[in-house]
Scaffold this active site. Structure first.
Site, PDB file in Angstrom:
ATOM      1  N   GLU A  50      50.380  45.660 -12.440  1.00 36.73           N
ATOM      2  CA  GLU A  50      51.602  45.643 -13.238  1.00 36.73           C
ATOM      3  C   GLU A  50      51.927  47.000 -13.853  1.00 36.73           C
ATOM      4  OE1 GLU A  50      50.025  41.379 -13.277  1.00 36.73           O
ATOM      5  OE2 GLU A  50      49.155  43.391 -13.511  1.00 36.73           O
ATOM      6  N   PHE A 112      46.638  28.945 -22.151  1.00 34.03           N
ATOM      7  CA  PHE A 112      46.144  29.800 -21.075  1.00 34.03           C
ATOM      8  C   PHE A 112      47.163  30.892 -20.758  1.00 34.03           C
ATOM      9  CE2 PHE A 112      45.864  30.614 -16.415  1.00 34.03           C
ATOM     10  CZ  PHE A 112      44.637  31.278 -16.427  1.00 34.03           C
ATOM     11  N   GLN A 113      46.708  32.121 -20.745  1.00 28.86           N
ATOM     12  CA  GLN A 113      47.509  33.318 -20.471  1.00 28.86           C
ATOM     13  C   GLN A 113      48.678  33.471 -21.447  1.00 28.86           C
ATOM     14  OE1 GLN A 113      48.447  33.521 -16.213  1.00 28.86           O
ATOM     15  NE2 GLN A 113      46.536  34.650 -15.885  1.00 28.86           N
ATOM     16  N   LYS A 162      58.311  29.417 -19.629  1.00 28.26           N
ATOM     17  CA  LYS A 162      58.423  28.782 -18.317  1.00 28.26           C
ATOM     18  C   LYS A 162      59.404  27.619 -18.325  1.00 28.26           C
ATOM     19  CE  LYS A 162      55.662  27.319 -14.364  1.00 28.26           C
ATOM     20  NZ  LYS A 162      54.300  27.151 -13.813  1.00 28.26           N
ATOM     21  N   MET A 477      42.656  69.823 -17.262  1.00 27.89           N
ATOM     22  CA  MET A 477      43.124  70.266 -18.571  1.00 27.89           C
ATOM     23  C   MET A 477      42.089  69.990 -19.656  1.00 27.89           C
ATOM     24  SD  MET A 477      45.595  71.974 -19.845  1.00 27.89           S
ATOM     25  CE  MET A 477      47.123  71.824 -18.931  1.00 27.89           C
TER      26      MET A 477
END
Length: 577
Positions: A50, A112-113, A162, A477
């Protein structure tokens, strides 16, 4: 006819003119993915992480000027986008992030999630929405795109439970939107513009300092008109490169920590400074107490909170850079149709004496590949016409210094957040937006590893990006700072156990090339760029000890630059402050 929230969302994207979205599916977003499956107008690009979706949408937005769109699921789906959202936020890039969420009746139950998407993204978005009613969805999408792409652009999150994507209502997408609490100022105040014009025309040591806001507004031509009419020196920030042509004699290079000697000293000694679409960040100013001590400052920015935030300003002008510049050009030409360039002749003589130092000189006779040489030859081979993305570090600075950008929206890099891993997925977004263009990702071995899985996305969608890996086997760097400021204690900056990048690229179905001889640099780049239909991963084995110069150490002023010892008449090295 009533539609589900998922179908409404996809219809909104189509009516908003969205061609591509970048995403990764999951449970809370599956109704949306099902709606995407049933149509062909909005194409979905399946990334492998993602974070890659956010960076790809970011790259797409930077070159098109339209908001990039991201679609992810709840929980880890949205948390994985945060680095990409913050990258866009820091660089004022328009983006709309659509995140699935657990059903409304489960919000707050640690389902969940489940994660508080609005809470975790709030510090790095321009605005965010949680849609609890399907009847609000279409209007919310319209508001999100309006907010993302007006005023100072930025990312907007829409969190969609959802059940909202499953519920039905009539589809009505607003043609226009008006928000009482959000009305960005676009036109600059006429009185302030006239004050600015008079101040510019009185200057004896002027400088015009242009940033990324000029490109975001599409104000490149207006900037060029002003600079060329006045015959004043122009410098760009890292984010502004290309908004004024690098090969124009009035351009004096990038300024800031790794800017040119002439740009930084001109910034220090100027008596009038016009800043357009730049925000005076610390990498530009150095020590604020030492910054441009003799100048009167005109600051043009669409974000009123940026004006006066870091430096005191004499003439503030809130407005869109393109429109303000157009008005400023008109007023300047009216006040003085033929400016007297004799007034600034001594100033140009001084600037040209600084230019003669050749602060970007490097050892061209080395038996090791100098990274500067690779970027210089890349510019020549591509004739300066490629889109160039970069990751973050030494390679980013060398690309900014040696690839001379003459066009806007060709230099795509993470300036504000400094995000390693940005370059490859951003290049995907750039290539999707410009399917016939040469797209080059300049990176280092530490950066490319971070989102290397997107080579799989490139294979799936036939994205023939060219990857220029300046491989010095260090976090370059970090090593440079450890050399200068930590007595050569290279704590955890060596990238041991690196893969064979040629084999790795080929395992994804791409072509790999390793180059370790300076004599082969140009020929290998010609071969690489000739392979128009292949992704080519070029692993250049470069000099480990090479550092980026010029450099202004943290806490120093523009007149306290460290140049290195190589070059045409360059001053001797001296101790860093």
């Amino acid at each position: 006819m009533e539609l589900t929230g998922a179908d409404i969302l996809v219809r909104c994207l189509k009516d908003e003119g969205v061609d591509y979205i970048f995403g990764y599916p999951g449970g809370a977003a599956l109704h949306i993915y099902d709606a995407l499956y049933k149509q062909d107008d909005v194409r979905h690009i399946l990334v492998r992480h993602e974070q890659g979706a956010a960076h790809a949408a970011d790259g797409y937005a930077r070159v098109t000027g339209r908001p990039g769109v991201v679609l992810v699921t709840s929980g880890p789906g949205v948390t994985n986008t945060i680095t990409g959202i913050a990258t866009a936020h820091m660089d004022s890039i328009p983006m709309v992030v659509l995140s699935g969420q657990v059903a409304t009746h489960l919000i707050g139950d640690d389902a969940f999630q489940e994660v508080d998407a609005l809470g975790v993204t709030r510090p790095c978005v321009k605005h965010s929405f949680l849609v609890r009613d399907v009847r609000d969805l279409a209007t919310t999408v319209k508001q999100a795109f309006y907010i993302a792409n007006t005023g100072r652009p930025g990312p907007v999150v829409i969190d969609i439970p959802k059940d909202v994507t499953a519920n039905k209502t009539e589809y009505i997408y607003p043609k226009t939107i008006s928000m009482r609490s959000y009305n960005p100022t676009v036109r600059g105040h006429p009185g302030q513009i006239k004050r600015a014009a008079k101040l510019l025309l009185e200057a004896e040591r002027p400088i015009i300092y242009a940033g990324g806001g000029v490109s975001l507004s599409g104000g490149e031509q207006e900037l060029r008109d002003l600079v060329r009419h006045l015959q004043y020196p122009c410098t760009n920030t890292l984010m502004g490169l290309g908004c004024y042509p690098a090969n124009d004699p009035l351009f004096i290079g990038m300024l800031g920590m790794h800017g040119t000697y002439e740009a930084n000293l001109a910034m220090h000694d100027c008596d009038v400074m016009l800043s357009v679409g730049a925000r005076f960040d610390d990498r530009i100013t150095g020590d604020l107490a030492k910054f441009s001590p003799y100048s009167k400052i005109i600051h043009v920015d669409i974000d009123p909170s940026s004006i006066g935030k870091n430096v005191n300003v004499d003439v503030p002008i809130v407005g869109d850079a393109k429109r303000v510049l157009a008005d400023l050009v008109s007023v300047v030409k009216n006040l003085e149709p033929n400016p007297d360039t004799n007034r600034i002749s001594a100033w140009w003589k001084q600037i040209n004496s600084w230019r003669s130092i050749d602060c970007l000189a490097f050892d061209r006779d080395s038996d090791k590949i100098k990274p500067q040489l690779v970027l210089e030859k890349l510019y020549e081979v591509t004739k300066g016409d490629a889109f160039v993305t970069s990751d973050v570090g030494q390679h980013q600075m060398w690309a900014a210094q040696f690839y001379r950008f003459d066009k806007p929206r060709r230099w795509i890099n993470s300036g504000g957040l400094g995000t390693m891993g940005f370059g490859l997925p951003a290049a995907m977004g750039v290539r999707i937006a410009n399917p016939d263009a040469d797209v080059v990702c300049v990176t280092g071995e530490a950066s490319i590893i971070m989102c290397i899985q997107e080579l799989s996305t490139c294979k799936q969608y036939d994205l023939p990006i060219k990857i220029i890996n300046l491989n010095n086997r260090y976090m370059g760097m970090v090593r440079q700072w450890q050399e200068f400021f930590y007595d050569n204690r290279y704590s955890h900056s060596y990238m041991d156990a690196l893969p064979n990048f040629v084999d790795l690229a080929e395992s994804f179905g791409h072509r790999g090339m390793r180059v370790d001889n300076p004599a082969d640099v140009e020929e290998s780049l010609i071969e690489c760029m000739a392979r128009k239909d292949e992704l080519v991963f070029m692993d250049f084995i470069t000099d480990q000890r090479e550092n980026v110069f010029p450099m202004i150490a943290a806490g120093s002023g523009h007149n306290e630059m460290h140049l290195g010892s190589t070059g045409n008449g360059a001053p001797q090295e001296r101790e860093l402050a």
